[in-house]
Each structure stands twice: as structure tokens, then as C-alpha cells.
Design an enzyme around this catalytic site. Structure first.
Site, PDB file in Angstrom:
ATOM      1  CG  HIS A 152     -23.781  49.717 -17.027  1.00 15.08           C
ATOM      2  ND1 HIS A 152     -23.618  49.886 -15.667  1.00 15.08           N
ATOM      3  CD2 HIS A 152     -22.627  50.174 -17.610  1.00 15.08           C
ATOM      4  CE1 HIS A 152     -22.440  50.420 -15.421  1.00 15.08           C
ATOM      5  NE2 HIS A 152     -21.819  50.594 -16.584  1.00 15.08           N
ATOM      6  CG  ASP A 200     -22.858  54.960 -18.924  1.00 16.70           C
ATOM      7  OD1 ASP A 200     -23.673  55.903 -18.790  1.00 16.70           O
ATOM      8  OD2 ASP A 200     -21.677  55.023 -18.541  1.00 16.70           O
TER       9      ASP A 200
END
Length: 248
Positions: A205, A61
Site C-alpha cells: 500500500h 494500492d
């Protein structure tokens, strides 16, 4: 006075069976809760994919930041590793060259909305507006027909799942959370990656908050490959049966 109680053998077996069923039911609920996957009984409600059958999918992400994403993309390229990036539209607007590089190297791109906001605090209409705004950004960047969606903060509800279904998007959760954004140490992140088995979706991430991810990424790639072939989320979905979980 002393009392003696005699239990019938059949009744004893029934009691033991009841205890066994209760134990395994509790174990199942504990396992589901530990995965962070809520359960909802309505079988016709929209669902989130959290696991596949063949392959292992690395997902990242990106909601903000100017430093870590480029490093992670380069590490993945160097190790010839497939991955799926969920990008917020606001981040993509500010980093068009890096988004273009992701496309050129055949990384899969999914939507992370436009603003980095919690979908569980929004109405269905507000969620749809955020997703549409993100789609506009990627259309301008000539990245069209994106089919995957993940909520910006990872928190979602039935409204978010319904928006995904209405917009012909597949909502993607995960089966293994590395917690890399908490910077728990490279050994911890790697230990989570080593839990991966065929069909798992790893959650990581590439925002600047994940300060340890790139350093441990080569080892994560190796550990994931030992569990199964690295694939994109779309390939994982196409490779066979997927597991879904609805929520209330």
C-alpha cells in the site's frame, strides 16, 4: 476371548492409498486457503490473475492519503524499481501532479475503482458505474487505455470479475500479501517480501495507513530482485503463462 484380525495385503495398500490421497487433498485445500484464493469449479467463469511466470511485480494500492504515496514513488525512482500502482479515481483527482509523475517515470497504473468501497456489497451495475467514473478521471488526466483492475478493498466476487471481463479489463489479485497496512513491523514486511519467487505479485500500500512501507521499501526491492527481475503486472502477464483462480 481374544480376537485376531488379518488384513489382506491388497486391502492394506488400498487403505494406505486412500489415506495418502486424503492427506494431499487436505494439504492442497489448506494451501489455497492460506493464499486467500477461493476456488470455483466452473472453468468458463471469469478469473483473477494472481501469479505469473517470469519476473516479480511490486504492486501498491492507493485509496486515500496525502503523505506516503509521494515518498514511495520517490524511493522507487531512486532505486530504479518498476512497480504497478492501483489508484482510486477520487484519490487521483486530488493528486494530479503525482499521477503525472508516475506516468513520466513509466510506472504502470491500474484502476482501483473511484470510491473506496467493498465491491462484494455492490451489484454488478453499481460496480460498473464505479469503474466507469474512475476511467473518466484518468481520461481527463490523459492516462488512457488502462487495462488492469483491482477491487478497492481487495475483496471481490464473481460480479466484479464479470464487470472486468465485460469492460475488457484484467482483474489482478496477488500471491503475496505483505499486510503492510497493518503496520506489523519492518521485519515482518520484509520477511513476506523474502518469500517472493519468480512469478509472484506482491501486495503493498501507498496510502497513509501504511506507515512502515517506505522505510523498508529499499530492502523489499532488493529481496524481490533476488527472486526475479522486477516487472510491471502487464509485463508479468506478457512474459509467459499466468495462473488464475475463479471464485464463486
Amino acid at each position: 476371548m481374544t480376537f485376531f484380525y488379518t488384513l489382506h495385503a491388497k486391502k492394506t495398500k488400498q487403505v494406505l492409498l486412500l489415506v495418502s490421497v486424503s492427506f494431499f487433498t487436505a494439504l492442497l485445500l489448506f494451501t489455497q486457503n492460506s493464499l486467500g484464493i477461493p476456488v470455483f469449479s466452473e472453468k468458463d467463469s471469469p478469473k483473477a490473475i494472481y501469479k505469473g511466470e517470469k519476473g516479480v511485480a511490486l504492486t501498491f494500492d492507493i485509496g486515500w492519503g496525502d503523505e506516503k504515496a509521494a515518498q514511495i514513488v520517490q524511493t522507487l525512482i531512486r532505486h530504479k524499481a518498476k512497480a504497478t500502482f492501483f489508484l482510486s479515481g477520487s484519490w487521483a483527482e486530488r493528486h494530479p501532479d503525482l499521477v503525472k509523475k508516475m506516468k513520466e517515470h513509466h510506472f504502470e497504473i491500474g484502476l482501483l475503482g473511484y470510491n473506496y468501497v467493498d465491491y462484494t456489497s455492490m451489484t454488478k451495475e453499481e460496480i460498473k458505474k464505479d469503474v466507469l467514473k474512475a476511467q473518466e478521471v484518468f481520461n481527463k488526466l490523459q492516462i488512457e487505455q488502462i487495462k488492469l483492475l483491482r477491487a478497492p478493498t481487495g475483496h471481490f466476487n464473481q460480479e466484479a470479475l464479470q464487470v472486468a471481463e465485460d469492460m475488457n479489463l484484467t482483474y489482478v489479485h496477488w500471491s503475496i500479501d505483505t499486510n503492510d497496512w497493518k503496520n506489523p513491523g519492518k521485519s515482518f514486511i520484509l520477511s513476506k517480501a523474502k518469500e517472493a519467487r519468480n512469478g509472484d505479485i506482491l501486495f503493498m500500500h501507498a496510502s497513509d495507513s501504511a506507515k512502515q512501507t517506505n522505510a523498508v521499501l529499499p530492502d523489499v526491492i532488493e529481496a524481490s530482485r533476488s527472486a526475479g527481475k522486477l516487472v510491471t503486472v502487464s509485463e508479468l502477464i506478457a512474459n509467459g503463462k499466468v495462473e488464475t483462480k475463479p471464485i464463486p
